[in-house]
Enzyme design. Structure first.
Site, PDB file in Angstrom:
ATOM      1  N   SER A 144       0.802  -1.220   0.000  1.00 32.19           N
ATOM      2  CA  SER A 144       0.000   0.000   0.000  1.00 32.19           C
ATOM      3  C   SER A 144       0.838   1.274   0.000  1.00 32.19           C
ATOM      4  O   SER A 144       0.412   2.290  -0.555  1.00 32.19           O
ATOM      5  CB  SER A 144      -0.942   0.006   1.201  1.00 32.19           C
ATOM      6  N   HIS A 195       1.682   4.762   4.785  1.00 34.04           N
ATOM      7  CA  HIS A 195       0.998   5.440   3.695  1.00 34.04           C
ATOM      8  C   HIS A 195       1.560   6.846   3.482  1.00 34.04           C
ATOM      9  O   HIS A 195       1.719   7.286   2.343  1.00 34.04           O
ATOM     10  CB  HIS A 195      -0.498   5.524   3.992  1.00 34.04           C
TER      11      HIS A 195
END
Length: 323
Positions: A144, A195
């Site tokens: 991610s 992230h």
């Protein structure tokens, strides 16, 4: 010791169904290869998740730097894998056709490594600022972070427009930041710092010196008699990487694209990523006669507690966004 939870592999089945609907011939080779690598390492992991996640404690204190290479390509379970790969399928196809296969592979390699390094720097900084050792022991795994970097890159090459987040229009320029906050709020088990690291790496490429550095490194590598082919492969200005800037790759053939045609329309049918994922879920479940989807882990990434069994991560389904 952490063990991957048993599941029905519904996420894998849904991913396979989506690939079947798109058609493997319509997916550029690098995107397909990276997707295949993630699936292979999920089915046949090199090590248990607790030994592949990356943290300051394991990578820096214990000098286990191999985790920087392993962590992006391992996933906690099939739902984690499915949502990451469904997102990558969308972004990878658009960016590979924009950048060319060789340069896109180069970008993925650098982003995968650099996202882990930035993650370690941020966690180490938080440890120093807060005097809280839990930041150094926070262990993250999954693709991610790289996806957030690719989202920044994709928005850079496709400026303008808006993304609907929770039903509200948000300019693509700020979509990554808003999405970062929303995911952290709605799925607290995800890695906020991981992230954030991906967004920063994407900005280093689009607004910082990373792109220039990568070009210079490519020039050095290709300067020994191979630079005659460099422009066809290491172009970040839109070269296809397969046969020249005016060609579009599809399977084993080359087709000149219509000037007003979106390169991704050949397999998306004009649908956004959100619509693609929703259609894949609906079609996969209809094929098996099921009426609902069980809850699963969050779609982006995980923090894995170091030295203890990972808690069961619950999540509620997020709206997906056009990348």
């Amino acid at each position: 010791m952490y063990r991957r939870q048993r599941s029905s592999h519904l996420g894998l089945l849904m991913l396979a169904s989506q690939l079947f609907q798109i058609g493997l011939d319509n997916i550029p080779p690098v995107t397909l290869a990276i997707l295949g690598l993630n699936v292979y390492l999920f089915l046949f992991p090199s090590k248990a998740i607790i030994f592949t996640c990356v943290s300051v404690q394991q990578a820096y204190w214990f000098s286990d730097w191999r985790r920087l290479l392993l962590s992006p390509f391992h996933h906690v379970d099939d739902w984690h894998l499915y949502f990451n790969m469904a997102s990558f399928l969308w972004k990878g196809t658009k960016l590979e056709r924009r950048l060319g296969g060789a340069w896109f592979l180069y970008v993925l390699s650098v982003f995968s490594l650099l996202t882990g390094l930035v993650y370690l720097l941020l966690e180490a900084l938080l440890t120093e600022l807060t005097d809280d050792q839990s930041y150094s022991m926070a262990c993250a795994v999954g693709f991610s972070g790289v996806l957030f970097a690719l989202k920044v890159l994709n928005n850079h090459y496709h400026p303008g427009g808006a993304t609907y987040l929770m039903g509200l229009p948000v300019s693509n320029r700020y979509a990554s930041w808003v999405e970062l906050v929303l995911i952290h709020i709605t799925s607290p088990g995800t890695s906020f710092v991981g992230h954030l690291a991906g967004i920063l790496v994407g900005l280093l490429y689009t607004s910082g010196p990373l792109k220039t550095i990568m070009k210079r490194c490519a020039d050095l590598v290709t300067s020994n008699g191979y630079n005659s082919h460099r422009s066809a492969y290491y172009s970040s200005a839109g070269t296809s990487g397969y046969g020249g800037s005016n060609e579009q790759y599809s399977g084993n053939s080359y087709y000149p694209p219509h000037p007003n045609t979106d390169h991704t329309a050949s397999y998306t049918g004009g649908l956004t990523e959100e619509q693609q994922i929703e259609a894949a879920i609906r079609n996969s479940l209809n094929d098996r006669g099921q009426t609902g989807v069980r809850e699963g882990p969050p779609p982006y990434g995980f923090n894995v507690s170091q030295g203890t069994s990972a808690e069961e991560i619950r999540w509620r389904r997020l709206r997906r966004f056009d990348r």
